[in-house]
Design an enzyme around this catalytic site. Sequence first.
Site, PDB file in Angstrom:
ATOM      1  N   HIS A   1      -4.240   1.392   1.044  1.00 42.15           N
ATOM      2  CA  HIS A   1      -4.926   1.427   2.339  1.00 42.15           C
ATOM      3  C   HIS A   1      -4.494   0.205   3.141  1.00 42.15           C
ATOM      4  CE1 HIS A   1      -7.686   4.785   1.705  1.00 42.15           C
ATOM      5  NE2 HIS A   1      -7.664   4.411   0.445  1.00 42.15           N
TER       6      HIS A   1
ATOM      7  N   LYS B   1       5.042  -4.606 -10.578  1.00 46.28           N
ATOM      8  CA  LYS B   1       6.419  -5.104 -10.459  1.00 46.28           C
ATOM      9  C   LYS B   1       7.325  -4.109 -11.162  1.00 46.28           C
ATOM     10  CE  LYS B   1       5.276 -10.014 -10.500  1.00 46.28           C
ATOM     11  NZ  LYS B   1       5.419 -11.274 -11.215  1.00 46.28           N
TER      12      LYS B   1
END
Length: 196
Positions: free
Chosen positions: A123, A177
């Site tokens: 968001h 990651k």
Amino acid sequence: MLTKFKKSISEKIISLIENNERNKKNNSWQSFLALENINIHPSFNPKNATIFKGENNLLGHLTIGENVLLREYCNVLVFPNAKLIIGKGVFFNNYCTINCLEKIEIGDDTIFGEGVKLYDHNHLINKGTNFHVEKEKYTKSPIKIGKNCWIGSNVVILKGITIGDNAIIGAGCIIHKSVPANTIVKNNQNLIYESL
């Protein structure tokens, strides 16, 4: 005699209802497959159009290869203009969720444990004087998962991640990651035990 007759009528009614439901589900599946943006191999299971959601009844591009299996309670959201590509031989265990607003690509023969979640978006956060999180605006970045990966139960994979071929992601990891090929990622929880 009357009991046998009642039982026979009950069985026939139940059979008619089950056949009607099966036909409705099959017709819904065939209509779903007829959409031009849907390319699903006939071996896909389960043949249930209700697994797939879009936005305002519009679904993005969906490609699913041969011998892909979704177990119970899986949900797949593909927004309009988004692309979800699932290679052949991919397996999703129970309760997996894919939320694709831009692009998610999953390589051949990758397996997902229970409760895995993939999000290619966040968001949008408005950090101005009136700080708030937008409900219907997003930042997006594709997810790419390589071939022959094993994603353990309850893993969360976030936007912008690439996971190389043959990677193993241990249960409960939050992947924020990218992960190189031929790598194992483990969740190193520091559990604390205390006597009562």
